[in-house]
Design a protein around this motif. Structure first.
Motif, PDB file in Angstrom:
ATOM      1  N   ARG A 100       0.857  -1.188   0.000  1.00  0.00           N
ATOM      2  CA  ARG A 100       0.000   0.000   0.000  1.00  0.00           C
ATOM      3  C   ARG A 100       0.895   1.241   0.000  1.00  0.00           C
ATOM      4  N   LYS A 101       0.941   1.906  -1.127  1.00  0.00           N
ATOM      5  CA  LYS A 101       1.768   3.099  -1.258  1.00  0.00           C
ATOM      6  C   LYS A 101       0.927   4.353  -1.047  1.00  0.00           C
ATOM      7  N   VAL A 102       1.331   5.176  -0.093  1.00  0.00           N
ATOM      8  CA  VAL A 102       0.647   6.448   0.134  1.00  0.00           C
ATOM      9  C   VAL A 102       1.065   7.417  -0.971  1.00  0.00           C
ATOM     10  N   VAL A 103       0.099   7.837  -1.772  1.00  0.00           N
ATOM     11  CA  VAL A 103       0.406   8.696  -2.921  1.00  0.00           C
ATOM     12  C   VAL A 103       0.115  10.166  -2.638  1.00  0.00           C
ATOM     13  N   GLY A 104      -0.524  10.455  -1.515  1.00  0.00           N
ATOM     14  CA  GLY A 104      -0.771  11.850  -1.174  1.00  0.00           C
ATOM     15  C   GLY A 104      -1.571  11.978   0.111  1.00  0.00           C
ATOM     16  N   ILE A 105      -1.303  13.050   0.852  1.00  0.00           N
ATOM     17  CA  ILE A 105      -2.093  13.340   2.048  1.00  0.00           C
ATOM     18  C   ILE A 105      -2.547  14.797   1.996  1.00  0.00           C
ATOM     19  N   GLU A 106      -3.745  15.032   2.493  1.00  0.00           N
ATOM     20  CA  GLU A 106      -4.286  16.393   2.472  1.00  0.00           C
ATOM     21  C   GLU A 106      -5.110  16.625   3.733  1.00  0.00           C
ATOM     22  N   PHE A 107      -4.934  17.805   4.315  1.00  0.00           N
ATOM     23  CA  PHE A 107      -5.662  18.139   5.535  1.00  0.00           C
ATOM     24  C   PHE A 107      -6.997  18.773   5.177  1.00  0.00           C
ATOM     25  N   GLU A 108      -8.058  18.174   5.652  1.00  0.00           N
ATOM     26  CA  GLU A 108      -9.414  18.657   5.360  1.00  0.00           C
ATOM     27  C   GLU A 108      -9.983  19.375   6.582  1.00  0.00           C
ATOM     28  N   ASN A 382       6.851  15.854  -1.307  1.00  0.00           N
ATOM     29  CA  ASN A 382       5.891  15.481  -2.348  1.00  0.00           C
ATOM     30  C   ASN A 382       4.743  14.620  -1.848  1.00  0.00           C
ATOM     31  N   ILE A 383       4.804  14.163  -0.609  1.00  0.00           N
ATOM     32  CA  ILE A 383       3.680  13.426  -0.034  1.00  0.00           C
ATOM     33  C   ILE A 383       2.484  14.352   0.181  1.00  0.00           C
ATOM     34  N   PHE A 384       2.782  15.632   0.411  1.00  0.00           N
ATOM     35  CA  PHE A 384       1.714  16.604   0.674  1.00  0.00           C
ATOM     36  C   PHE A 384       1.102  17.085  -0.639  1.00  0.00           C
ATOM     37  N   LEU A 385      -0.228  17.091  -0.720  1.00  0.00           N
ATOM     38  CA  LEU A 385      -0.905  17.626  -1.892  1.00  0.00           C
ATOM     39  C   LEU A 385      -0.980  19.148  -1.835  1.00  0.00           C
ATOM     40  N   SER A 386      -0.950  19.689  -0.625  1.00  0.00           N
ATOM     41  CA  SER A 386      -1.042  21.144  -0.441  1.00  0.00           C
ATOM     42  C   SER A 386       0.306  21.810  -0.727  1.00  0.00           C
ATOM     43  N   GLN A 387       0.303  22.764  -1.645  1.00  0.00           N
ATOM     44  CA  GLN A 387       1.529  23.509  -1.937  1.00  0.00           C
ATOM     45  C   GLN A 387       1.979  24.305  -0.722  1.00  0.00           C
ATOM     46  N   THR A 388       1.017  24.783   0.060  1.00  0.00           N
ATOM     47  CA  THR A 388       1.355  25.546   1.266  1.00  0.00           C
ATOM     48  C   THR A 388       2.146  24.682   2.243  1.00  0.00           C
ATOM     49  N   PHE A 389       1.662  23.458   2.470  1.00  0.00           N
ATOM     50  CA  PHE A 389       2.377  22.562   3.375  1.00  0.00           C
ATOM     51  C   PHE A 389       3.731  22.153   2.794  1.00  0.00           C
ATOM     52  N   GLN A 390       3.801  21.989   1.487  1.00  0.00           N
ATOM     53  CA  GLN A 390       5.085  21.696   0.860  1.00  0.00           C
ATOM     54  C   GLN A 390       6.080  22.821   1.126  1.00  0.00           C
ATOM     55  N   ASP A 391       5.613  24.048   0.992  1.00  0.00           N
ATOM     56  CA  ASP A 391       6.480  25.210   1.226  1.00  0.00           C
ATOM     57  C   ASP A 391       6.886  25.311   2.696  1.00  0.00           C
ATOM     58  N   TYR A 392       5.931  25.040   3.598  1.00  0.00           N
ATOM     59  CA  TYR A 392       6.259  25.046   5.024  1.00  0.00           C
ATOM     60  C   TYR A 392       7.386  24.061   5.319  1.00  0.00           C
ATOM     61  N   LEU A 393       7.243  22.849   4.775  1.00  0.00           N
ATOM     62  CA  LEU A 393       8.199  21.800   5.091  1.00  0.00           C
ATOM     63  C   LEU A 393       9.564  22.081   4.482  1.00  0.00           C
ATOM     64  N   ALA A 394       9.568  22.607   3.272  1.00  0.00           N
ATOM     65  CA  ALA A 394      10.846  22.909   2.617  1.00  0.00           C
ATOM     66  C   ALA A 394      11.609  23.981   3.381  1.00  0.00           C
ATOM     67  N   GLY A 395      10.881  24.932   3.957  1.00  0.00           N
ATOM     68  CA  GLY A 395      11.535  25.998   4.701  1.00  0.00           C
ATOM     69  C   GLY A 395      12.468  26.811   3.823  1.00  0.00           C
ATOM     70  N   SER A 396      13.466  27.390   4.445  1.00  0.00           N
ATOM     71  CA  SER A 396      14.452  28.192   3.714  1.00  0.00           C
ATOM     72  C   SER A 396      15.614  27.312   3.281  1.00  0.00           C
ATOM     73  N   PRO A 397      16.135  27.505   2.063  1.00  0.00           N
ATOM     74  CA  PRO A 397      17.293  26.713   1.620  1.00  0.00           C
ATOM     75  C   PRO A 397      18.548  26.989   2.446  1.00  0.00           C
ATOM     76  N   SER A 398      18.497  28.054   3.237  1.00  0.00           N
ATOM     77  CA  SER A 398      19.651  28.394   4.074  1.00  0.00           C
ATOM     78  C   SER A 398      19.472  27.925   5.519  1.00  0.00           C
ATOM     79  N   GLU A 399      18.460  27.092   5.759  1.00  0.00           N
ATOM     80  CA  GLU A 399      18.225  26.571   7.101  1.00  0.00           C
ATOM     81  C   GLU A 399      17.959  25.073   7.035  1.00  0.00           C
ATOM     82  N   LYS A 400      18.123  24.401   8.169  1.00  0.00           N
ATOM     83  CA  LYS A 400      17.787  22.977   8.232  1.00  0.00           C
ATOM     84  C   LYS A 400      16.281  22.797   8.123  1.00  0.00           C
ATOM     85  N   LEU A 401      15.839  21.562   7.932  1.00  0.00           N
ATOM     86  CA  LEU A 401      14.407  21.289   7.882  1.00  0.00           C
ATOM     87  C   LEU A 401      13.747  21.782   9.172  1.00  0.00           C
TER      88      LEU A 401
END
Length: 522
Positions: A100-108, A382-401
């Motif tokens: 069972r591969k999780v292909v995406g998660i989204e907060f409703e 890429n597990i997150f369907l929300s671009q906002t959550f993707q951006d949150y998780l990526a953070g700044s390229p000059s900082e750790k996760l």
């Protein structure tokens, strides 16, 4: 009160630990595993792969290695057997949905933007909220159907060393497409059965790109297949302090870096004035210990002879979680000429081989194996369907996760990440994090405000940049694992001092058994 529904993504070491500790709190987690068995990265490895840390550090706190495993560095089959026996012992398999591969998660229920206005995680400082759930889309690997689950909390245990390979970028018409030979990633090599992998390299001129564990293991397998007739070339950018053993000059490495005294020599996130002053005063000793270890590595590996002496310190290597043990007789193979080491910052492909930056004559080769690691952050994002959550998780390229306690993101509700940040032993650290998370979900751990969490994350970011250098985004706590565990213990209301007597507390190395539950601790 009815327990909440919790989804765990991944049945590697972290996923099994999360499942086990949630069950201990009365939760009924559901684990989604994309493969047909448990074990994560240990399911498919290079044939000669062994454990990188002594098994005393890589063990479950309440489930020791069997007496039948006598070596300090078990091979991959022994490690996989150990992990699978742990799952059987605690009856975890029945909670796992395989293939069972999780292909995406989204907060409703809430938009990702809502997190920006919170003063506390999830809006209320609690692990569960009344205004939203996660929707988890899962693909059945056998019939390719998709099922959707709604859960109250998601724990991502997807690891960072699989699935999304890190492929170097090349100028137009100078990448693998220009090459008439074969180019694969080490992931593809590991996925082969052992006979197919041996046949792939047999009789070929092989170039391995990389200098971490997979690269060295693959290079050794190539020399076994081809010897001096077709030497294996290893391309690398940076020399590393890859250790021959854990006994520099006969002294246990654990007593130099894995006890409380060793951590007094390092500046720590959130330390007070006295600890900061002490770390500064002891900096000459910190330097001397690093040089002591480096001298041993240089002598045993003959690094100066091969031009392989790193420019950074051993402490930085350890603080970046890049320390690996070199396969036995690797440098003997270098000396005899069946392995050729070649340093280059860049290279490109042409029809008959690869061209090193600054050279015009190509290195003729038939097969290139890219042991260049993985993009764990991309896989996670890429597990997150929300671009906002993707951006949150990526953070700044000059900082750790941006994860508090390396587990939760302040702006992403009802979700935790286990197994991304690295340490001296990822099993050991994942177990501590899963215990902390279970206490959080059970209401025993109280989180500070988001402002306080972000300040703590900033201090850890500064520490990692100070001691890990350019590798800070690996989020490694390798040289401060006791200090880190102390924070978790205090959050859970435990006594962080786990030894008997001040001398043992200061000088004895810490390991998994020091945090064993009372019924199993020694």
């Amino acid at each position: 009160m009815e327990k909440k529904q919790i989804a765990i993504v991944g049945a590697g070491v972290s996923g099994l630990l999360a499942c086990k500790y949630l069950l201990s709190k009365g939760f009924h987690p559901i684990v989604f595993e994309a493969r047909s068995d448990i074990g994560g990265a240990w399911i498919k490895t290079v044939e000669t792969t062994k454990l990188q840390t002594p098994k005393q550090l890589y063990q479950f706190s309440d489930y020791p290695w069997p007496d039948s495993v006598t070596t300090d560095f078990p091979d991959h089959n022994q490690v996989l057997d150990y992990i699978q026996s742990y799952a059987s012992h605690f009856d975890l398999r029945k909670h796992i949905k395989f293939n069972r591969k999780v292909v995406g998660i989204e907060f409703e229920g809430l938009s990702g933007e809502d997190g920006k206005s919170w003063s506390f995680w999830n809006g209320n400082g609690q692990p569960f909220g009344s205004r939203g759930k996660w929707t988890v889309a899962v693909e059945d690997a056998k019939n390719h159907s998709t099922e959707v689950h709604q859960v109250d909390f998601v724990i991502l245990c997807v690891g960072r060393f699989s699935d999304v390979p890190n492929i170097p970028e090349f100028p137009p018409k100078k990448g693998p497409e220009a090459f008439h030979g074969k180019v694969i990633h080490s992931m593809d090599y590991s996925d082969m059965d052992y006979e197919a992998a041996a046949n792939l390299v047999k009789g070929k001129r092989v170039t391995v790109v990389g200098l971490q564990k997979s690269a060295l293991d693959i290079a050794m397998e190539c020399t076994t297949a081809n010897g001096l007739e077709n030497p294996c070339t290893v391309f690398y950018r940076t020399e590393h302090w890859n250790i021959p053993d854990y006994f520099p000059w006969g002294f246990p490495l654990a007593y130099l870096y894995l006890n409380r005294f060793a951590e007094l020599l390092v500046h720590k996130p959130g330390e007070g004035f006295l600890l900061s002053l002490l770390a500064t005063m002891l900096s000459p000793l910190r330097w001397a210990i690093s040089k002591f270890v480096e001298a041993d590595i240089k002598k045993k590996h003959r690094l100066a002879k091969f031009g392989m002496v790193p420019k950074h310190s051993f402490l930085q290597e350890l603080s970046s979680c890049l320390t690996i043990t070199v396969p036995e007789k690797f440098y003997d193979k270098v000396e005899e000429g069946s392995i050729i080491l070649k340093k280059s910052q860049d290279f490109s492909f042409r029809e008959d081989g690869i061209v090193v930056d600054g050279e015009t004559t190509p290195l003729k080769t038939d097969l290139v194996i890219l042991a260049t690691g993985f993009k764990g952050d991309v896989k996670l994002k890429n597990i997150f369907l929300s671009q906002t959550f993707q951006d949150y998780l990526a953070g700044s390229p000059s900082e750790k996760l941006p994860l508090y306690r390396e587990i939760i993101h302040p702006q992403i509700p009802q979700l935790a990440i286990i197994g991304f940040s690295e340490s001296i032993s990822n099993l050991y650290t994942s177990e501590m994090r899963c215990r902390w998370l279970a206490e959080l979900l059970d209401g025993a751990v109280k989180l500070p405000s988001i402002k306080e969490m972000e300040e703590d994350m900033r201090k850890w970011d500064e520490y990692m940049k100070r001691y890990s250098g350019k590798y800070y985004r690996r989020s490694c706590i390798g040289a401060l694992h006791i200090w880190y565990n102390d924070q978790l213990c205090k959050d859970m209301g435990w006594n962080p001092k786990r030894k008997k007597g001040w001398f043992a507390e200061l000088f004895e190395p810490y390991g998994p058994v020091d945090y064993a539950p009372p019924s199993t601790s020694n």
